[in-house]
Design a protein around this motif. Structure first.
Motif, mmCIF file in Angstrom:
data_model
loop_
_atom_site.group_PDB
_atom_site.id
_atom_site.type_symbol
_atom_site.label_atom_id
_atom_site.label_comp_id
_atom_site.label_asym_id
_atom_site.label_seq_id
_atom_site.Cartn_x
_atom_site.Cartn_y
_atom_site.Cartn_z
ATOM 1 N N CYS A 1 4.688 2.831 -6.782
ATOM 2 C CA CYS A 1 3.978 1.403 -7.366
ATOM 3 C C CYS A 1 5.211 0.367 -7.339
ATOM 4 C CB CYS A 1 3.517 1.660 -8.610
ATOM 5 S SG CYS A 1 2.771 3.306 -8.925
ATOM 6 N N CYS B 1 5.894 -3.080 -5.756
ATOM 7 C CA CYS B 1 5.191 -4.139 -5.780
ATOM 8 C C CYS B 1 5.016 -4.569 -7.380
ATOM 9 C CB CYS B 1 3.698 -3.941 -5.558
ATOM 10 S SG CYS B 1 3.463 -3.853 -3.566
ATOM 11 N N HIS B 2 5.047 -3.452 -8.157
ATOM 12 C CA HIS B 2 4.883 -3.656 -9.686
ATOM 13 C C HIS B 2 6.160 -3.765 -10.585
ATOM 14 C CE1 HIS B 2 0.671 -3.928 -9.504
ATOM 15 N NE2 HIS B 2 0.592 -3.108 -8.699
ATOM 16 N N ARG C 1 -5.127 -2.907 -21.185
ATOM 17 C CA ARG C 1 -5.347 -4.258 -20.886
ATOM 18 C C ARG C 1 -6.444 -4.582 -20.077
ATOM 19 N NH1 ARG C 1 -0.081 -6.212 -17.490
ATOM 20 N NH2 ARG C 1 -1.439 -6.182 -15.517
ATOM 21 N N TYR D 1 -4.722 -13.503 -8.946
ATOM 22 C CA TYR D 1 -5.482 -12.450 -8.626
ATOM 23 C C TYR D 1 -6.324 -12.887 -7.579
ATOM 24 C CZ TYR D 1 -3.849 -9.826 -12.964
ATOM 25 O OH TYR D 1 -3.209 -9.094 -14.010
ATOM 26 N N SER D 2 -6.949 -11.970 -6.845
ATOM 27 C CA SER D 2 -8.140 -11.832 -5.833
ATOM 28 C C SER D 2 -9.270 -12.387 -6.470
ATOM 29 C CB SER D 2 -8.258 -10.658 -5.023
ATOM 30 O OG SER D 2 -8.825 -9.779 -5.869
ATOM 31 N N TRP E 1 -8.448 -1.634 -18.643
ATOM 32 C CA TRP E 1 -7.837 -0.487 -18.045
ATOM 33 C C TRP E 1 -7.327 0.599 -18.924
ATOM 34 C CZ3 TRP E 1 -8.511 -0.613 -13.404
ATOM 35 C CH2 TRP E 1 -8.388 -1.740 -12.633
ATOM 36 N N ALA F 1 -6.957 -6.992 -3.593
ATOM 37 C CA ALA F 1 -5.938 -7.239 -2.914
ATOM 38 C C ALA F 1 -4.798 -6.404 -2.859
ATOM 39 C CB ALA F 1 -5.365 -8.741 -2.971
ATOM 40 N N MET F 2 -4.934 -5.036 -3.496
ATOM 41 C CA MET F 2 -3.976 -4.129 -3.636
ATOM 42 C C MET F 2 -3.674 -3.271 -2.480
ATOM 43 S SD MET F 2 -3.012 -1.664 -6.844
ATOM 44 C CE MET F 2 -3.360 -0.021 -6.756
HETATM 45 C C1 HEC Z 1 1.690 -2.899 -1.935
HETATM 46 C C2 HEC Z 1 1.868 -3.375 -2.913
HETATM 47 C C3 HEC Z 1 1.203 -2.452 -4.130
HETATM 48 C C4 HEC Z 1 1.443 -1.187 -4.326
HETATM 49 C C5 HEC Z 1 2.371 -0.256 -3.785
HETATM 50 C C6 HEC Z 1 0.434 -1.143 -5.721
HETATM 51 N N1 HEC Z 1 0.005 -2.104 -6.124
HETATM 52 FE FE1 HEC Z 1 -1.078 -2.240 -7.927
HETATM 53 N N2 HEC Z 1 -1.616 -4.113 -7.231
HETATM 54 C C7 HEC Z 1 -1.196 -4.908 -6.267
HETATM 55 C C8 HEC Z 1 -1.540 -6.238 -5.961
HETATM 56 C C9 HEC Z 1 -1.410 -7.326 -5.063
HETATM 57 C C10 HEC Z 1 -2.644 -6.249 -7.100
HETATM 58 C C11 HEC Z 1 -3.547 -7.427 -7.507
HETATM 59 C C12 HEC Z 1 -4.779 -7.089 -6.790
HETATM 60 C C13 HEC Z 1 -5.896 -8.235 -6.677
HETATM 61 O O1 HEC Z 1 -5.454 -9.100 -7.565
HETATM 62 O O2 HEC Z 1 -6.830 -7.997 -6.113
HETATM 63 C C14 HEC Z 1 -2.418 -5.001 -7.941
HETATM 64 C C15 HEC Z 1 -3.270 -4.564 -9.050
HETATM 65 C C16 HEC Z 1 -3.086 -3.719 -9.956
HETATM 66 C C17 HEC Z 1 -3.643 -3.450 -11.044
HETATM 67 C C18 HEC Z 1 -4.671 -4.166 -11.808
HETATM 68 C C19 HEC Z 1 -3.804 -5.007 -12.590
HETATM 69 C C20 HEC Z 1 -4.427 -6.123 -13.662
HETATM 70 O O3 HEC Z 1 -3.749 -6.710 -14.077
HETATM 71 O O4 HEC Z 1 -5.622 -5.936 -13.586
HETATM 72 C C21 HEC Z 1 -3.220 -2.108 -11.480
HETATM 73 C C22 HEC Z 1 -3.669 -1.256 -12.614
HETATM 74 C C23 HEC Z 1 -2.351 -1.615 -10.471
HETATM 75 N N3 HEC Z 1 -2.181 -2.553 -9.486
HETATM 76 C C24 HEC Z 1 -1.507 -0.386 -10.571
HETATM 77 C C25 HEC Z 1 -0.952 0.252 -9.639
HETATM 78 C C26 HEC Z 1 -0.159 1.484 -9.414
HETATM 79 C C27 HEC Z 1 -0.264 2.278 -10.675
HETATM 80 C C28 HEC Z 1 0.573 1.613 -8.430
HETATM 81 C C29 HEC Z 1 1.127 2.846 -7.865
HETATM 82 C C30 HEC Z 1 0.325 4.077 -7.883
HETATM 83 C C31 HEC Z 1 0.098 0.385 -7.452
HETATM 84 N N4 HEC Z 1 -0.659 -0.472 -8.309
HETATM 85 C C32 HEC Z 1 0.728 0.208 -6.278
HETATM 86 C C33 HEC Z 1 -0.127 -4.427 -5.310
HETATM 87 C C34 HEC Z 1 0.418 -3.283 -5.162
#
Ligand code: HEC
Length: 123
Positions: A37, A40-41, A59, A69-70, A80, A100-101
């Motif tokens: 994660c 990106c986070h 949250r 966000y998308s 969550w 968009a993740m």
């Molecule tokens: C390549 C980049 C990428 C990776 C790797 C990734 N994410 Fe994300 N994540 C994003 C993006 C971009 C969004 C926003 C999605 C949207 O707006 O549709 C997101 C959204 C989220 C959200 C929703 C957050 C919200 O505020 O509503 C969560 C929870 C989350 N990710 C958890 C994780 C976790 C835990 C991992 C690892 C297991 C992970 N992500 C891996 C890019 C990534």
């Protein structure tokens, strides 16, 4: 100023190394699966490619004000909880279609459980 004797210098170095090791030990509380994660986070409140995961457990979805966000994520209206995160992380596109993740999912339930336990420490 007198220079340090070798013994004093060694003592000083030993102290420096011990504090480095201690700092690493506390950083090691990060769950190993979080490397998937971290690209990106952040956990510190700053947004990167993804929204910060600080305070993620409990949250409302799409609620970080300055993250673009998308539309799919904005429409999802999820809370969550640990259970919701478990479903989402197993299959992000299944739970929020079109979001968009760019992450395919974490199939191992034990790995997800440990990761979510770690996420819940991010206050
Ligand atoms: C390549 C980049 C990428 C990776 C790797 C990734 N994410 Fe994300 N994540 C994003 C993006 C971009 C969004 C926003 C999605 C949207 O707006 O549709 C997101 C959204 C989220 C959200 C929703 C957050 C919200 O505020 O509503 C969560 C929870 C989350 N990710 C958890 C994780 C976790 C835990 C991992 C690892 C297991 C992970 N992500 C891996 C890019 C990534």
């Amino acid at each position: 100023m007198t220079s340090m004797t070798p013994a004093l210098r060694n003592l000083f170095l030993a102290g420096a190394i011990a504090s480095l090791l201690l700092a690493r030990a506390s950083a090691a509380a990060t769950d190993p699966a979080f490397v998937e994660c971290a690209a990106c986070h952040s956990t510190d409140g700053t947004n990167a490619l993804g929204p910060t995961l600080k305070g993620i457990v409990g949250r409302q979805s799409a609620s970080v004000p300055d993250f673009a966000y998308s539309n799919a994520m904005k429409r999802a209206k999820l809370q969550w909880t640990a259970a919701e995160l478990d479903k989402y992380l197993a299959n992000p596109q299944g739970v929020v279609p079109g979001n968009a993740m760019p992450y395919a999912g974490m199939p191992d339930p034990n790995q997800r459980k440990a990761l979510i336990a770690y996420l819940s420490t991010l206050k």
